[in-house]
Design an enzyme around this catalytic site. Structure first.
Site, PDB file in Angstrom:
ATOM      1  N   SER A   1      -0.888   0.922  32.651  1.00  0.00           N
ATOM      2  CA  SER A   1       0.339   0.621  33.408  1.00  0.00           C
ATOM      3  C   SER A   1       0.711  -0.853  33.280  1.00  0.00           C
ATOM      4  O   SER A   1       1.882  -1.206  33.099  1.00  0.00           O
ATOM      5  CB  SER A   1       0.133   0.951  34.893  1.00  0.00           C
ATOM      6  OG  SER A   1      -0.010   2.329  35.068  1.00  0.00           O
TER       7      SER A   1
ATOM      8  N   GLY B   1       5.344   8.976  29.190  1.00  0.00           N
ATOM      9  CA  GLY B   1       6.325   9.091  30.266  1.00  0.00           C
ATOM     10  C   GLY B   1       6.618   7.733  30.882  1.00  0.00           C
ATOM     11  O   GLY B   1       7.760   7.409  31.219  1.00  0.00           O
TER      12      GLY B   1
ATOM     13  N   ARG C   1       9.395  16.627  30.261  1.00  0.00           N
ATOM     14  CA  ARG C   1       9.181  15.977  31.573  1.00  0.00           C
ATOM     15  C   ARG C   1      10.508  15.612  32.237  1.00  0.00           C
ATOM     16  O   ARG C   1      11.473  15.270  31.561  1.00  0.00           O
ATOM     17  CB  ARG C   1       8.266  14.762  31.393  1.00  0.00           C
ATOM     18  CG  ARG C   1       6.906  15.203  30.882  1.00  0.00           C
ATOM     19  CD  ARG C   1       5.955  14.076  30.729  1.00  0.00           C
ATOM     20  NE  ARG C   1       5.536  13.551  32.019  1.00  0.00           N
ATOM     21  CZ  ARG C   1       4.681  12.551  32.152  1.00  0.00           C
ATOM     22  NH1 ARG C   1       4.169  11.964  31.082  1.00  0.00           N
ATOM     23  NH2 ARG C   1       4.331  12.122  33.350  1.00  0.00           N
TER      24      ARG C   1
ATOM     25  N   SER D   1       6.767   7.782  43.026  1.00  0.00           N
ATOM     26  CA  SER D   1       6.610   7.521  41.598  1.00  0.00           C
ATOM     27  C   SER D   1       6.809   6.043  41.289  1.00  0.00           C
ATOM     28  O   SER D   1       7.894   5.495  41.487  1.00  0.00           O
ATOM     29  CB  SER D   1       7.619   8.345  40.789  1.00  0.00           C
ATOM     30  OG  SER D   1       7.672   7.867  39.459  1.00  0.00           O
TER      31      SER D   1
ATOM     32  N   GLN E   1       6.797   4.938  38.330  1.00  0.00           N
ATOM     33  CA  GLN E   1       7.653   4.866  37.140  1.00  0.00           C
ATOM     34  C   GLN E   1       9.108   4.774  37.556  1.00  0.00           C
ATOM     35  O   GLN E   1       9.888   3.998  36.991  1.00  0.00           O
ATOM     36  CB  GLN E   1       7.436   6.093  36.258  1.00  0.00           C
ATOM     37  CG  GLN E   1       6.043   6.135  35.643  1.00  0.00           C
ATOM     38  CD  GLN E   1       5.804   7.392  34.839  1.00  0.00           C
ATOM     39  OE1 GLN E   1       6.692   8.233  34.698  1.00  0.00           O
ATOM     40  NE2 GLN E   1       4.601   7.528  34.302  1.00  0.00           N
TER      41      GLN E   1
ATOM     42  N   ASP F   1      -3.841   9.957  38.656  1.00  0.00           N
ATOM     43  CA  ASP F   1      -4.332  10.169  37.288  1.00  0.00           C
ATOM     44  C   ASP F   1      -5.816  10.514  37.251  1.00  0.00           C
ATOM     45  O   ASP F   1      -6.337  10.891  36.195  1.00  0.00           O
ATOM     46  CB  ASP F   1      -4.070   8.909  36.446  1.00  0.00           C
ATOM     47  CG  ASP F   1      -2.583   8.667  36.238  1.00  0.00           C
ATOM     48  OD1 ASP F   1      -1.807   9.641  36.302  1.00  0.00           O
ATOM     49  OD2 ASP F   1      -2.199   7.504  36.013  1.00  0.00           O
TER      50      ASP F   1
ATOM     51  N   LYS G   1       2.988  16.195  34.710  1.00  0.00           N
ATOM     52  CA  LYS G   1       2.333  15.127  33.942  1.00  0.00           C
ATOM     53  C   LYS G   1       2.365  15.501  32.453  1.00  0.00           C
ATOM     54  O   LYS G   1       3.157  16.334  32.046  1.00  0.00           O
ATOM     55  CB  LYS G   1       0.904  14.905  34.453  1.00  0.00           C
ATOM     56  CG  LYS G   1       0.860  14.334  35.859  1.00  0.00           C
ATOM     57  CD  LYS G   1       1.446  12.939  35.893  1.00  0.00           C
ATOM     58  CE  LYS G   1       1.510  12.364  37.286  1.00  0.00           C
ATOM     59  NZ  LYS G   1       2.255  11.099  37.319  1.00  0.00           N
TER      60      LYS G   1
HETATM   61  C1  S3P Z   1       2.437   5.193  36.202  1.00  0.00           C
HETATM   62  C2  S3P Z   1       2.764   5.910  37.306  1.00  0.00           C
HETATM   63  C3  S3P Z   1       2.262   7.278  37.557  1.00  0.00           C
HETATM   64  C4  S3P Z   1       1.041   7.585  36.710  1.00  0.00           C
HETATM   65  C5  S3P Z   1       1.225   7.180  35.283  1.00  0.00           C
HETATM   66  C6  S3P Z   1       1.478   5.678  35.195  1.00  0.00           C
HETATM   67  C7  S3P Z   1       3.036   3.853  36.021  1.00  0.00           C
HETATM   68  O1  S3P Z   1       3.285   8.204  37.233  1.00  0.00           O
HETATM   69  O2  S3P Z   1       0.737   8.959  36.770  1.00  0.00           O
HETATM   70  O3  S3P Z   1       0.092   7.488  34.500  1.00  0.00           O
HETATM   71  O4  S3P Z   1       2.526   3.068  35.189  1.00  0.00           O
HETATM   72  O5  S3P Z   1       4.016   3.554  36.697  1.00  0.00           O
HETATM   73  P1  S3P Z   1       4.437   8.629  38.284  1.00  0.00           P
HETATM   74  O6  S3P Z   1       5.318   7.448  38.490  1.00  0.00           O
HETATM   75  O7  S3P Z   1       5.147   9.758  37.604  1.00  0.00           O
HETATM   76  O8  S3P Z   1       3.709   9.048  39.512  1.00  0.00           O
END
Ligand code: S3P
Length: 430
Positions: free
Chosen positions: A23, A91, A119, A165, A167, A306, A333
């Protein structure tokens, strides 16, 4: 397709370093690419996902120079990509980049592999469109990748995340950097805080307060050096392995311990695990101790989202029935991880039950473990998901018998050296 077979039980011994946090690595590359002075990144993840983000920022105009393995210098400046940008299995890469380019004066097409194309992208399209972004998605309803983003001047918004989330939060905050006014994201449940912390470290005005984070538009001035700590999500595989096999004593060095990332340690501790954390070095030591079942509440999930595949392996070896609530997000996921976990546990001869958004795993530990159990030869398909492949390999190392992991090549998504580190820590040979 590559396959490995791991036989157990094996002791996990010694000290390991895991790849740089995935991340943080994505965000380091993006934030460095938004600046205008060279930024050295140390400890970058060597996984394919991060390689794709590196190529993406290069395609958009940033310069990335290799210094040594895991170390690059990025000189920012974005001018737009000539061709569609391919993010592979990532993703995080596609969603964060969508926010980053939405406020530019060029058009960007972002795409990924068949998993990314399945996704949900509406979760970023909705808030970014509310900011004034122009995003054309694919599929019915236009909510899937590939995404074509025509950069626009954006306005600041106030947005409450409908799903927890990081992300989505990250995409909105990156878009906010060039909006007409401040943007606030409200989070019903806290998620990882990397975007806001790294933007603040790059001179952006950021305020976090009681579940809300506000970003003001402003220039990004990346630090001269960004150090990426070890990935707790990768450390979890080795730590769970050590918790589960008698005689184990393993330390993972320099792991990121920040907010909403180390939730799996709380879960393992509740299960009775012998885990010691050195908060100044980030070293985490795990030794074997029999585990018992626990309940993981829905509100805890973003902090260990995760790690659920490897926690499922721990639950399958513990005494009693472990309950994990609020598992809906696991279905979207890299693969449907609820189905994948159920399939893995069934393939390992273990029992689990899915009831709506609740997963119950019946452990084979405690008194039932003392009943003689025929060593099995189990086969688990990774379904192309890196975390399922690694969880299954650890299941092989901790149980009696052997586990063959089909689709093991998925591990390169985040951990190309996983098999090497399995050999280092357990003496396993391919
Ligand atoms: C992440 C957020 C998580 C996580 C992913 C990395 C990130 O996803 O599962 O592996 O770096 O922001 P979500 O935002 O979909 O929960």
């Amino acid at each position: 397709m590559s396959t490995i077979t791991v036989d157990g039980p094996r002791r996990f011994i010694g000290r390991l370093r895991v790849p740089g946090d995935k991340s943080i690595s994505h965000r380091a590359l993006m934030i460095a690419a938004l600046g205008h002075r060279p930024c050295r990144i140390r400890g970058l993840s060597d996984g394919d996902d991060v390689v794709h983000t590196r190529r993406a920022v290069q395609a958009l105009g940033a310069q990335v120079e290799n210094i040594e393995p895991g170390e690059v210098t990025v000189t920012g400046g974005l001018s737009g990509a000539r061709e569609s940008i391919y993010l592979g299995n990532s993703g995080t890469g596609i969603r964060l980049l969508a926010g980053m380019v939405a406020n530019r004066d060029f058009v960007t097409t972002l795409d990924g592999d068949s998993s990314v194309r399945r996704r949900p992208m509406d979760r970023i399209i909705v808030p970014l469109s509310a900011m004034g972004a122009s995003i054309l998605g694919s599929g019915a309803g236009g909510s899937l990748a590939p995404l074509t983003i025509e950069g626009r001047a954006l306005r600041g918004i106030e947005y409450t995340l409908p799903v927890a989330s990081a992300q989505v939060k990250g995409a909105v905050l990156l878009a906010a950097l060039r909006a007409g006014g401040p943007t606030t994201v409200h989070e019903p449940v806290p998620t990882r805080t990397h975007t806001e912390e790294m933007l603040a470290a790059a001179g952006v005005r950021v305020e976090s307060d009681n579940g809300s984070v506000t970003v003001w538009p402003g220039e990004v001035v990346p630090p001269h050096t960004l150090r990426v700590p070890g990935d707790p999500s990768q450390a979890a595989f080795w730590l769970v392995g050590a918790c589960l096999t008698a005689g184990s004593d393993l330390t993972v060095e320099s792991v990121y311990l920040g907010r909403a990332r180390a939730g799996f340690l709380d879960v393992l501790r509740r299960m009775g695990a012998d885990i010691a954390v050195d908060s100044s070095s980030g070293d985490i030591r795990a030794r074997y101790r029999e585990l018992r079942a626990t309940r993981v509440a829905a509100g805890e999930l973003p902090g260990c989202i995760d790690e659920i595949p490897i926690l499922a392996v721990a639950a399958a070896m513990a005494e009693g029935v472990t309950v994990v609530e609020g598992i809906a997000e696991l279905r979207v996921k890299e693969t449907d991880r609820v189905a994948a976990i159920a399939e893995m546990l069934a393939a390992l001869g273990r029992q689990c039950r899915i009831d709506g958004d609740t997963l119950e795993i019946t452990g084979g530990g405690g008194s039932s473990a003392r009943k003689p159990r025929k060593p099995g030869r189990w086969i688990v398909d990774s379904r192309g998901d890196h975390r399922m492949a690694m969880a299954a390999a650890i299941a092989g190392a901790v149980g009696a018998g052997s586990v063959t992991v089909e689709g093991f090549e998925a591990t390169t998504t985040s951990y190309p050296g996983f098999a090497r580190d399995l050999s280092r820590s357990t003496g396993w040979t391919p």
